[in-house]
Design a protein around this motif. Structure first.
Motif, short mmCIF file in Angstrom:
data_model
loop_
_atom_site.label_atom_id
_atom_site.label_comp_id
_atom_site.label_asym_id
_atom_site.label_seq_id
_atom_site.Cartn_x
_atom_site.Cartn_y
_atom_site.Cartn_z
N ARG A 149 -5.55 -3.03 -1.47
CA ARG A 149 -6.20 -1.95 -2.23
C ARG A 149 -5.32 -0.70 -2.29
O ARG A 149 -5.76 0.36 -2.75
N HIS A 150 -4.09 -0.80 -1.80
CA HIS A 150 -3.10 0.29 -1.84
C HIS A 150 -3.58 1.54 -1.11
O HIS A 150 -3.18 2.66 -1.45
N ALA A 151 -4.42 1.36 -0.10
CA ALA A 151 -4.95 2.52 0.63
C ALA A 151 -3.85 3.26 1.38
O ALA A 151 -3.86 4.50 1.44
N PHE A 152 -2.88 2.53 1.94
CA PHE A 152 -1.81 3.19 2.68
C PHE A 152 -0.88 3.96 1.75
O PHE A 152 -0.29 4.96 2.15
N ASP A 153 -0.76 3.48 0.52
CA ASP A 153 0.15 4.12 -0.43
C ASP A 153 -0.26 5.56 -0.71
O ASP A 153 0.59 6.40 -1.02
N TRP A 154 -1.53 5.84 -0.64
CA TRP A 154 -2.00 7.20 -0.91
C TRP A 154 -1.36 8.20 0.02
O TRP A 154 -0.97 9.29 -0.41
#
Length: 391
Positions: free
Chosen positions: A326-331
């Motif tokens: 869910r690309h949560a770390f990318d934020w």
């Protein structure tokens, strides 16, 4: 019916009816679980930029799995040494171990079946599912890593549970425990050497089969006899001092290993001599924290989460994968430098993982332990009614 037992009291009761309280072991399980979470976060999300000052986590935190093995062997010896001498006692022990592990593990088999299908369109094969459900996957080369993610160590642990009654019958003194440890060093070294040049299809089996980790379990058993000798021969005041010295020595050796880690070939591998030093360092630390449960490490929070460490272990790969996809770390990395972004990634993982783990511990693991306890009491009542012994 009396007042329900607390989960902590239940854990102690289902381990052994006369087991001494060793809160340091639970806290050590928590610390090991946290190290594994961070280790897998780094390796499961390779897109994350890991600052140089945190690189040691990806290189060494995987050794928390052997630490689990040592704690497990030590704790089981505390609970069962001298108490697995009849068929009835062994049967009761195995039932307790099964109901401690199986309920959550079976739940995760169903969870992963749904998740892999919905997220990846994958359907697990019947053979690998069956070998996991029967807890025999550690003995099957193509299934050794397990169906449930990160469950390879559970396969190792379940085989150790089966072997423990024999080991405790044979290992009844410090000398015998030392001999077992020496044999385990040889076995692990030979196993590691044989599989160093094995075909790629057998690499996982060589790395994850129980013989590759035999010395860690033997170190835990030896540690138990060291702990017992200290408890019997050293005054209470000096026991605490000895425990603190062992903790300091363990920390010093661990730091030294991380500073000369270029000889390691992987998180669980490396030369047999290196495994031996890790085993000695960890076993010394486990004995130390059992003798001297320092408040900074051993407290209500670490104890509670330590009891839920099995849930933390089985749930964390799923939580990490969901957040990664869910690309949560990318934020975090889009707006922050690498170091705070990485730390926030760890925090986010734990914010989700810890409450989930406490829930599965309370609603899946504890009911499993209660079921084992009910069966034990029912069996005792039946024996009392009919005058049947435990042999």
């Amino acid at each position: 019916p009396g007042k329900p037992m607390t989960t902590a009291a239940l854990e102690a009761e289902t381990g052994s009816t006369v087991r001494p309280k060793l809160p340091g072991l639970e806290s050590t399980r928590f610390l090991a679980a946290m190290a594994i979470v961070v280790f897998h976060l780094i390796w499961m999300a390779p897109g994350l930029a890991i600052p140089e000052q945190f690189s040691f986590m990806g290189n060494y935190f995987g050794f928390a799995v052997p630490l689990f093995y040592i704690v497990s062997a030590f704790g089981l010896c505390v609970g069962y040494a001298g108490r697995l001498t009849t068929a009835g006692e062994i049967s009761e022990y195995l039932r307790r171990r099964f109901f401690r592990i199986a309920p959550l593990f079976y739940a995760m088999i169903f969870v992963y079946a749904a998740y892999l299908y919905l997220e990846y369109g994958a359907v697990p094969g019947l053979a690998v599912t069956a070998s996991s459900a029967l807890f025999v996957f550690n003995m099957i080369p193509q299934h050794v890593t397990g169906y449930v993610w990160a469950s390879w160590s559970i396969g190792v642990e379940m085989l150790f549970y089966l072997l423990l009654p024999v080991l405790l019958i044979v290992t009844t003194s410090f000398r015998r425990a030392a001999a077992l440890f020496a044999v385990s060093i040889f076995v692990t070294a030979m196993w590691t050497e044989v599989f160093a040049t094995a075909p790629s299809t057998l690499k996982d089996f060589g790395q994850f089969f129980i013989l590759a980790h035999a010395l860690y379990f033997a170190a835990g058993i030896l540690g138990y006899f060291v702990w017992r000798a200290i408890r019997l021969r050293v005054s209470l005041v000096r026991q605490s001092l000895v425990g603190q010295l062992l903790l300091l020595a363990s920390a010093a050796v661990t730091l030294w290993l991380m500073s000369v880690g270029s000889t390691l070939t992987g998180a669980y591998g490396g030369p047999a001599a290196t495994k031996l030093v890790w085993a000695i360092a960890f076993a010394g630390g486990v004995v130390g924290i059992a003798l001297a449960p320092i408040k900074g490490l051993v407290n209500r929070i670490t104890g509670t989460l330590g009891r839920a460490s099995f849930s933390l272990y089985l749930l964390h790969p799923l939580v990490i994968d969901v957040l990664k996809r869910r690309h949560a770390f990318d934020w975090f990395y889009e707006v922050l430098p690498d170091a705070p972004a990485f730390l926030l990634s760890v925090v986010l993982t734990l914010v989700i993982l810890v409450p989930l783990s406490l829930m599965t511990y309370k609603y899946i693991e504890v009911p499993g332990m209660r079921l084992a306890e009910r069966k034990r009491r029912r069996a005792l009542a039946t024996r009392a009614t009919y005058g049947v012994g435990t042999g």
